[in-house]
Design a protein around this motif. Structure first.
Motif, PDB file in Angstrom:
ATOM      1  N   ALA A   5       0.992  -1.216  -0.283  1.00 10.77           N
ATOM      2  CA  ALA A   5       0.415  -0.207   0.493  1.00 10.77           C
ATOM      3  C   ALA A   5       0.629   1.339   0.263  1.00 10.77           C
ATOM      4  CB  ALA A   5      -0.665  -0.174   1.633  1.00 10.77           C
ATOM      5  N   SER A   6       0.427   2.481  -0.328  1.00 10.00           N
ATOM      6  CA  SER A   6       1.309   3.680  -0.378  1.00 10.00           C
ATOM      7  C   SER A   6       0.078   4.698  -1.130  1.00 10.00           C
ATOM      8  CB  SER A   6       1.935   3.550  -1.877  1.00 10.00           C
ATOM      9  OG  SER A   6       1.743   3.462  -3.281  1.00 10.00           O
ATOM     10  N   GLY A   7       0.755   5.733  -0.381  1.00  5.90           N
ATOM     11  CA  GLY A   7      -0.497   6.742  -0.776  1.00  5.90           C
ATOM     12  C   GLY A   7      -1.199   7.980   0.680  1.00  5.90           C
ATOM     13  N   GLY A   8      -0.439   7.083   1.770  1.00  4.58           N
ATOM     14  CA  GLY A   8      -1.344   8.237   2.705  1.00  4.58           C
ATOM     15  C   GLY A   8      -0.220   9.320   3.737  1.00  4.58           C
ATOM     16  N   GLY A   9      -0.383   9.815   4.015  1.00  2.15           N
ATOM     17  CA  GLY A   9       0.182  11.223   4.592  1.00  2.15           C
ATOM     18  C   GLY A   9      -0.704  12.489   5.406  1.00  2.15           C
ATOM     19  N   GLY A  15      -9.124  17.858   2.259  1.00  2.00           N
ATOM     20  CA  GLY A  15      -8.088  17.704   1.568  1.00  2.00           C
ATOM     21  C   GLY A  15      -8.235  16.107   1.103  1.00  2.00           C
ATOM     22  N   SER A  16      -7.463  15.692   0.230  1.00  2.00           N
ATOM     23  CA  SER A  16      -7.616  15.106  -0.652  1.00  2.00           C
ATOM     24  C   SER A  16      -6.510  14.609  -0.707  1.00  2.00           C
ATOM     25  CB  SER A  16      -8.232  15.284  -2.099  1.00  2.00           C
ATOM     26  OG  SER A  16      -8.973  15.532  -2.306  1.00  2.00           O
ATOM     27  N   LEU A  17      -6.725  12.466  -0.326  1.00  2.00           N
ATOM     28  CA  LEU A  17      -5.906  11.641  -0.810  1.00  2.00           C
ATOM     29  C   LEU A  17      -6.407  10.312  -1.786  1.00  2.00           C
ATOM     30  CD1 LEU A  17      -4.076  11.184   2.841  1.00  2.00           C
ATOM     31  CD2 LEU A  17      -3.091  12.096   0.555  1.00  2.00           C
ATOM     32  N   GLY A  90      -6.000   7.943  10.351  1.00  2.00           N
ATOM     33  CA  GLY A  90      -6.065   5.907  10.850  1.00  2.00           C
ATOM     34  C   GLY A  90      -4.985   5.595  10.067  1.00  2.00           C
ATOM     35  N   VAL A  91      -4.670   3.939   9.846  1.00  2.00           N
ATOM     36  CA  VAL A  91      -3.676   3.556   9.635  1.00  2.00           C
ATOM     37  C   VAL A  91      -4.902   2.951   8.091  1.00  2.00           C
ATOM     38  CG1 VAL A  91      -2.013   1.569   9.200  1.00  2.00           C
ATOM     39  CG2 VAL A  91      -1.890   3.056  10.931  1.00  2.00           C
ATOM     40  N   TYR A  92      -4.797   2.561   7.068  1.00  2.00           N
ATOM     41  CA  TYR A  92      -5.501   1.907   6.530  1.00  2.00           C
ATOM     42  C   TYR A  92      -4.688   0.480   5.918  1.00  2.00           C
ATOM     43  CZ  TYR A  92      -8.244   6.153   6.741  1.00  2.00           C
ATOM     44  OH  TYR A  92      -9.312   6.803   6.681  1.00  2.00           O
ATOM     45  N   PHE A  93      -5.600  -0.143   6.091  1.00  2.00           N
ATOM     46  CA  PHE A  93      -4.800  -1.423   5.762  1.00  2.00           C
ATOM     47  C   PHE A  93      -5.610  -1.616   4.380  1.00  2.00           C
ATOM     48  CE2 PHE A  93      -2.009  -2.686   9.321  1.00  2.00           C
ATOM     49  CZ  PHE A  93      -2.795  -1.949  10.126  1.00  2.00           C
ATOM     50  N   CYS A  94      -4.942  -2.233   3.365  1.00  2.00           N
ATOM     51  CA  CYS A  94      -5.317  -2.883   1.850  1.00  2.00           C
ATOM     52  C   CYS A  94      -5.331  -4.612   2.682  1.00  2.00           C
ATOM     53  CB  CYS A  94      -4.300  -2.849   1.157  1.00  2.00           C
ATOM     54  SG  CYS A  94      -4.724  -3.855  -0.097  1.00  2.00           S
ATOM     55  N   GLY A 107       0.190  -1.434   5.465  1.00  2.00           N
ATOM     56  CA  GLY A 107      -0.490  -0.153   6.623  1.00  2.00           C
ATOM     57  C   GLY A 107      -0.731   1.025   5.898  1.00  2.00           C
ATOM     58  N   THR A 108      -0.676   2.276   5.891  1.00  2.00           N
ATOM     59  CA  THR A 108      -0.247   2.978   5.507  1.00  2.00           C
ATOM     60  C   THR A 108      -0.828   4.556   6.097  1.00  2.00           C
ATOM     61  OG1 THR A 108       0.151   4.772   3.329  1.00  2.00           O
ATOM     62  CG2 THR A 108      -1.591   3.694   3.448  1.00  2.00           C
ATOM     63  N   GLN A 109      -0.684   5.173   7.087  1.00  2.00           N
ATOM     64  CA  GLN A 109      -0.910   6.616   8.287  1.00  2.00           C
ATOM     65  C   GLN A 109      -1.138   7.302   7.237  1.00  2.00           C
ATOM     66  OE1 GLN A 109      -0.679   6.315  11.730  1.00  2.00           O
ATOM     67  NE2 GLN A 109      -1.932   7.889  11.264  1.00  2.00           N
ATOM     68  N   VAL A 110      -2.779   7.715   7.262  1.00  2.00           N
ATOM     69  CA  VAL A 110      -3.362   8.849   7.132  1.00  2.00           C
ATOM     70  C   VAL A 110      -3.679   9.490   7.935  1.00  2.00           C
ATOM     71  CG1 VAL A 110      -5.610   9.467   5.441  1.00  2.00           C
ATOM     72  CG2 VAL A 110      -4.239   7.664   4.929  1.00  2.00           C
TER      73      VAL A 110
END
Length: 114
Positions: A5-9, A15-17, A90-94, A107-110
Protein backbone atom coordinates in the motif's frame (compact mmCIF):
# COMPACT_ATOMS: atom_id res chain seq x y z
CA UNK A 1 0.13 -12.85 -2.19
CA UNK A 2 1.85 -9.70 -0.97
CA UNK A 3 0.02 -6.39 -0.78
CA UNK A 4 1.93 -3.11 -0.98
CA UNK A 5 0.00 0.00 0.00
CA UNK A 6 1.04 3.58 -0.62
CA UNK A 7 -0.36 7.09 -0.75
CA UNK A 8 -0.94 7.97 2.89
CA UNK A 9 0.19 11.18 4.49
CA UNK A 10 -0.76 14.31 6.37
CA UNK A 11 -3.56 16.40 4.92
CA UNK A 12 -5.68 19.28 6.14
CA UNK A 13 -9.42 18.86 6.71
CA UNK A 14 -11.23 19.10 3.41
CA UNK A 15 -8.24 17.82 1.49
CA UNK A 16 -7.82 14.70 -0.63
CA UNK A 17 -5.59 11.66 -0.78
CA UNK A 18 -5.41 8.67 -3.09
CA UNK A 19 -4.32 5.33 -1.71
CA UNK A 20 -3.01 2.55 -3.92
CA UNK A 21 -2.44 -1.11 -3.19
CA UNK A 22 -0.74 -3.50 -5.57
CA UNK A 23 -0.85 -7.27 -5.22
CA UNK A 24 2.17 -9.36 -6.16
CA UNK A 25 3.33 -12.94 -5.82
CA UNK A 26 0.81 -15.66 -6.53
CA UNK A 27 -1.55 -15.13 -9.46
CA UNK A 28 -4.48 -16.59 -7.58
CA UNK A 29 -7.74 -14.81 -8.32
CA UNK A 30 -8.49 -12.07 -5.82
CA UNK A 31 -12.26 -12.04 -5.56
CA UNK A 32 -12.46 -9.00 -3.31
CA UNK A 33 -10.04 -6.16 -2.63
CA UNK A 34 -10.59 -3.29 -0.30
CA UNK A 35 -9.53 -0.97 2.47
CA UNK A 36 -9.87 -1.05 6.22
CA UNK A 37 -9.01 1.62 8.76
CA UNK A 38 -7.75 1.32 12.31
CA UNK A 39 -8.04 4.52 14.28
CA UNK A 40 -6.06 5.01 17.49
CA UNK A 41 -7.60 2.95 20.29
CA UNK A 42 -10.24 1.43 18.02
CA UNK A 43 -10.79 -1.82 16.19
CA UNK A 44 -10.08 -2.17 12.51
CA UNK A 45 -13.16 -1.40 10.43
CA UNK A 46 -14.12 -1.71 6.79
CA UNK A 47 -13.94 1.47 4.74
CA UNK A 48 -14.61 0.22 1.22
CA UNK A 49 -14.49 -3.11 -0.61
CA UNK A 50 -14.98 -4.08 -4.22
CA UNK A 51 -15.51 -7.47 -5.81
CA UNK A 52 -14.12 -8.57 -9.15
CA UNK A 53 -17.66 -8.37 -10.45
CA UNK A 54 -17.91 -4.71 -9.51
CA UNK A 55 -20.01 -4.91 -6.37
CA UNK A 56 -19.01 -2.17 -3.94
CA UNK A 57 -19.69 -1.59 -0.28
CA UNK A 58 -18.77 1.53 1.69
CA UNK A 59 -18.76 2.40 5.35
CA UNK A 60 -21.55 4.92 5.93
CA UNK A 61 -19.21 7.83 6.64
CA UNK A 62 -17.28 7.16 3.42
CA UNK A 63 -20.30 7.30 1.14
CA UNK A 64 -20.23 10.33 -1.12
CA UNK A 65 -16.64 11.19 -0.19
CA UNK A 66 -14.56 8.11 -1.00
CA UNK A 67 -14.38 6.15 -4.23
CA UNK A 68 -12.90 2.69 -4.53
CA UNK A 69 -11.73 1.34 -7.87
CA UNK A 70 -9.76 -1.62 -9.16
CA UNK A 71 -7.49 -2.36 -12.07
CA UNK A 72 -8.03 -6.08 -12.40
CA UNK A 73 -5.18 -6.62 -14.86
CA UNK A 74 -2.71 -4.77 -12.62
CA UNK A 75 -4.16 -6.41 -9.48
CA UNK A 76 -4.35 -3.00 -7.90
CA UNK A 77 -7.02 -1.32 -5.80
CA UNK A 78 -7.34 2.41 -5.25
CA UNK A 79 -9.15 4.57 -2.73
CA UNK A 80 -9.79 8.18 -3.67
CA UNK A 81 -10.59 10.08 -0.50
CA UNK A 82 -12.07 13.57 -0.77
CA UNK A 83 -13.41 16.01 1.80
CA UNK A 84 -11.30 14.36 4.45
CA UNK A 85 -12.19 14.84 8.10
CA UNK A 86 -10.16 14.39 11.29
CA UNK A 87 -12.25 11.26 12.02
CA UNK A 88 -10.74 9.69 8.90
CA UNK A 89 -7.37 9.57 10.65
CA UNK A 90 -5.90 6.13 11.09
CA UNK A 91 -3.81 3.40 9.56
CA UNK A 92 -5.35 2.20 6.32
CA UNK A 93 -4.84 -1.45 5.49
CA UNK A 94 -5.28 -3.04 2.11
CA UNK A 95 -7.09 -6.38 2.10
CA UNK A 96 -7.60 -9.04 -0.53
CA UNK A 97 -9.62 -12.23 -0.43
CA UNK A 98 -9.15 -15.30 -2.57
CA UNK A 99 -10.88 -18.67 -2.34
CA UNK A 100 -7.99 -19.89 -0.19
CA UNK A 101 -7.03 -17.05 2.12
CA UNK A 102 -7.40 -13.53 3.38
CA UNK A 103 -4.41 -11.23 2.80
CA UNK A 104 -3.36 -7.98 4.47
CA UNK A 105 -0.91 -5.26 3.53
CA UNK A 106 1.34 -3.43 5.96
CA UNK A 107 -0.82 -0.33 6.32
CA UNK A 108 -0.34 3.30 5.42
CA UNK A 109 -0.89 6.18 7.83
CA UNK A 110 -3.47 8.84 7.02
CA UNK A 111 -3.57 11.87 9.29
CA UNK A 112 -6.16 14.59 8.81
CA UNK A 113 -5.25 17.62 10.87
CA UNK A 114 -4.91 21.36 10.60
Amino acid sequence: VQLQASGGGLVQPGGSLRLSCAASGSNIRLNVMGWYRQAPGKQREMVAVMSTGGNIDYEDSAKGRFTISRDITKRTVYLQMNSLKPDDTGVYFCNAISTLADYWGQGTQVTVSS
